[in-house]
Enzyme design. Structure first.
Site, mmCIF file in Angstrom:
data_model
loop_
_atom_site.group_PDB
_atom_site.id
_atom_site.type_symbol
_atom_site.label_atom_id
_atom_site.label_comp_id
_atom_site.label_asym_id
_atom_site.label_seq_id
_atom_site.Cartn_x
_atom_site.Cartn_y
_atom_site.Cartn_z
ATOM 1 N N LEU A 192 0.812 -1.207 0.000
ATOM 2 C CA LEU A 192 0.000 0.000 0.000
ATOM 3 C C LEU A 192 0.851 1.265 0.000
ATOM 4 O O LEU A 192 0.461 2.282 -0.567
ATOM 5 C CB LEU A 192 -0.913 0.031 1.229
ATOM 6 N N THR A 233 -4.224 4.511 5.036
ATOM 7 C CA THR A 233 -2.848 4.148 4.691
ATOM 8 C C THR A 233 -1.936 5.347 4.950
ATOM 9 O O THR A 233 -0.841 5.208 5.503
ATOM 10 C CB THR A 233 -2.770 3.733 3.210
ATOM 11 N N HIS A 236 -1.461 6.086 8.680
ATOM 12 C CA HIS A 236 -0.470 5.143 9.200
ATOM 13 C C HIS A 236 0.951 5.569 8.806
ATOM 14 O O HIS A 236 1.848 5.651 9.660
ATOM 15 C CB HIS A 236 -0.816 3.757 8.626
ATOM 16 N N GLU A 237 1.147 5.866 7.525
ATOM 17 C CA GLU A 237 2.492 6.231 7.068
ATOM 18 C C GLU A 237 2.930 7.572 7.661
ATOM 19 O O GLU A 237 4.112 7.786 7.907
ATOM 20 C CB GLU A 237 2.558 6.269 5.540
ATOM 21 N N ASP A 259 7.060 -0.878 20.945
ATOM 22 C CA ASP A 259 7.086 0.271 20.032
ATOM 23 C C ASP A 259 7.610 1.548 20.682
ATOM 24 O O ASP A 259 7.430 2.629 20.131
ATOM 25 C CB ASP A 259 5.689 0.515 19.460
ATOM 26 N N GLN A 267 2.425 -6.080 21.841
ATOM 27 C CA GLN A 267 1.642 -6.847 20.863
ATOM 28 C C GLN A 267 2.582 -7.742 20.082
ATOM 29 O O GLN A 267 3.694 -7.342 19.738
ATOM 30 C CB GLN A 267 0.894 -5.869 19.942
#
Ligand SMILES: [Zn+2]
Length: 420
Positions: A192, A233, A236-237, A259, A267
């Site tokens: 993506l 997308t 997120h980026e 993270d 996670q």
């Protein structure tokens, strides 16, 4: 080299393919690009380590100070459309729809915010970062923040040509002052997009992000891209661009690396689809479970709803550190040509508003012969107003988002938030 992951579940003779085909391969190649750049340029490894130290110190310092001096920051985006075929030459409207999504998601004005899992609503953040298409190009000329380049290169986003005009792509605008987004064909491998995390671009002029045109915005070629049809997308980026890791950490499965954000549960790996609360995995087996609504997971766009407060602080650290050049090139929409001190003052309340908004103009404003209107964040007129000193406006028909009162009557800029 981009790694591809295939998920196959076998139970005896039964093959249960419970993941959709688009999710059978890697969606986001940010880590692959970072790893390749750091391997080729070891100086970047130390730079990234220094940045992590800066980030943790900056966050600790902010927590000591509270929120005394924080303001909403607006950063300039330039979208470079690279097209070989006509359909990749996406419309201005499709590009504007993506800027809308960024502003909604980063300001917690997204229409699905209320569907955030109950255990995580309390830490869903308004990041106080806004985005605007650039209004001035690097030479100082007016621009709509969009460039268009026809190329002969196939799947140019999956090559190293995208950031070079000489190689069929488009040279970046000053990467310290603009967020460069190249929108193009990424091929059919399920990818993506990808971004450069701070201090990882090699060469530096490749800094920014590359997004498949079908996953950019919510209209045009993106309209039928379920489950990635809602523009997330890029949300997120953009998180990666501001130094967020995937919510499962930089590893691709495991509980040892997190993270670097304190309020996101550990996670194991990415989730897919739309999970139900509470969802547990090998790393988080109790409590609220994992934060599958997070923009930095791989859930369907419709099930992504939030950044956390901890992620917000990490992004603000990047904006005040390696991304601080953006702060000197803000592109907040100008209200007419009159956004200057000494002009007529405006009050708008409540702000944020949901159904009704009152605008109070200062005595003396010239109403006759002038227009007043609301525009959205990218300058489109959404509502014409009948000019009065006190205007009571029904905004129930407007979506949540950032709007501006505009006029040709010489008033100061007024930012209005609509929040449903
Ligand atoms: Zn990613």
């Amino acid at each position: 080299m981009i790694k591809h992951f295939t998920y196959l579940l076998y139970t005896g003779l039964l093959c249960i393919a419970s993941f959709s085909s688009v999710h059978a391969q890697q969606q986001c190649a940010t880590n692959a690009h970072r790893n390749a750049n750091l391997a080729a340029n070891p100086a970047l490894v130390q730079k990234r380590a220094d940045l992590e130290t800066f980030t943790q110190n900056w966050i600790a310092d902010q927590q000591n100070r509270g929120q005394e001096s924080r303001v909403v920051e607006t950063v300039s985006v330039v979208v470079h459309v690279l097209f070989k075929n006509g359909e990749e030459n996406i419309s201005d409207a499709q590009i504007e729809s993506q800027i809308d999504v960024l502003n909604e998601d980063f300001r917690k004005l997204n229409s699905n915010a209320s569907s955030t899992a109950s255990g995580f609503r309390g830490i869903a953040a308004d990041t106080e970062i806004e985005f605007c298409l650039a209004t001035t190009d690097p030479a100082g000329n007016p621009t709509n923040g969009i460039t268009r380049t026809q190329t002969t290169v196939d799947n140019i986003g999956d090559t190293e040509n995208w950031y070079s005009t000489a190689d069929g792509g488009k040279d970046s605008w000053d990467y310290t002052k603009y967020i460069n987004i190249w929108v193009c064909d990424l091929g059919d491998e399920g990818l993506l997009g990808f971004a450069t995390v701070p201090d990882s671009a090699d060469p530096p002029e490749s800094d920014g992000m590359v997004i498949g045109h079908q996953f950019f915005g919510t209209t045009g070629t993106a309209a039928n891209s379920f489950p990635n049809e809602l523009g997330r997308t890029v949300t997120h980026e953009m998180g990666h661009y501001f130094n967020l890791e995937h919510i499962w950490g930089p590893d691709e499965g495991g509980c040892n690396e997190d993270d670097f954000v304190s309020d996101t549960p550990n996670q194991f790996t990415e989730t897919d689809g739309c999970l139900s609360f509470p969802a547990f995995d090998d790393c988080t087996t109790s409590g609220n479970g994992i934060n599958y609504n997070n923009y930095m997971d791989y859930s369907y766009d419709e099930c992504m709803t939030m950044f956390t407060e901890g992620q917000k602080m990490r992004m603000l650290a990047a904006l005040n550190g390696p991304r601080s050049g953006l702060l000197s090139n803000s592109c907040a929409p100008v209200v007419g040509v009159n956004d200057r001190p000494g002009l007529i003052q405006v009050q708008a309340f409540p702000n944020p508003a949901s159904n009704h908004l009152t605008i109070q103009l200062e005595e003396g404003v010239q109403l006759n012969g002038h227009r007043f209107w609301l525009s959205d964040a990218v300058g489109r007129e959404v509502l014409e107003l009948a000019p009065q000193l006190m205007m009571s406006i029904d905004v129930s028909g407007l979506d949540s988002g950032i709007y501006f009162l505009r006029s040709d009557a010489g008033i100061n800029a007024t930012r209005i938030l609509i929040s449903k």
